[in-house]
Design an enzyme around this catalytic site. Sequence first.
Site: not given
Length: 368
Positions: A168, A294, A346
């Site tokens: 990630d 983000y 993940h």
Amino acid sequence: MTIEAFDISLGDDVLLDLRERLSRTLYTQPSDSAYWAAGVDPGYLRELVAYWAGEFDWRAAEARLNAFPQFLAEVNGRKVHFVHLRAERPEGALPLVLTHGWPSSFVEMLRVAPLLTGRFDVVIPSLPGFLFSDLPGQPYTRRGVAEIWHELMTGVLGYERFGAFGGDIGGGVTQWLGALFPESVAGVHVTSAVSTADFSERPATPEEQAYLDHLAAYDERDQGYSEIMWTRPDTIAAALADSPAGLIAWIIDKYRDWSDCDGDLEKRWDKDTLCTVATLYWATGSIGSSFRQYYDYPNNRPVPPISVPAAITLSNEPAYVGLPRSLPERVFSDLRHWSNPGRGGHFMSHEEPEQVAREITDFFGPLS
């Protein structure tokens, strides 16, 4: 640059306030009769919140975390938290830096780390803005984190050469380490965030295009969470910083979706671990700052070609179904290890620690 030993120690007042807030949680009705069809199931959330408020023993969890040697380092004027485990046989041991992603923490790596110390020194930093690590002073990019990690490993800890592993966000940071610092990075190993190349000079093959179309279709169904964190992070952060039930719901929604758990969250994550991670986010007030990567994502640039030895152990999550080896080979010129075990999602280091330890050892062992 300074470094100091660190133990996690939450105040009794923080824990009392947390329990009181949990006891006053208000719940919604499910939007769909199917279990988890519209997000976190309100019935499961009620059960988890009751456990967090009543049965969960934070002091026991805190002691388990503090059994791992932790430190705070000042890097470029900013605080970085990390776990540092020394190899059982220090001579010739290759240092490894293991980097987590979102909505994760250093806790993700604690099951695999002890399995590696037979041959490796292990460093597990908390990403900037996560838990006990400060946000960077400039826009938050994977490249910027890689530069911090390189300084941590070489300037602070004194390693001349090290390997890097992650998934990630951690996978992106790992790739940038290999791209920027080939003289000190022995190799890079990723499980997700596998970079793809610019197709302007060499168009995608039919197989590659089929995967890219699959990924775009998956993102349309999955990206609601990221859209708000990209565009309105402070809005959702205000709710999650005030409601621990909302905070844990936001986290476990992705833990269930992205883990290789067949829809059963606790197949991979017991309640104690879920509550441990949520308590760390809550007590440090860092859920909002964890969104910065983000909000700042447009500042990232494509990873340049990576020449150091590379390995991929492919995450068994929907985003990577059908990923052809040819795509990462456009970025990694020396892809020595390619594995698709079909287990572990993940958060693979937590979900399948023995598998990850074998894969890391098989790849980095010959590079020591």
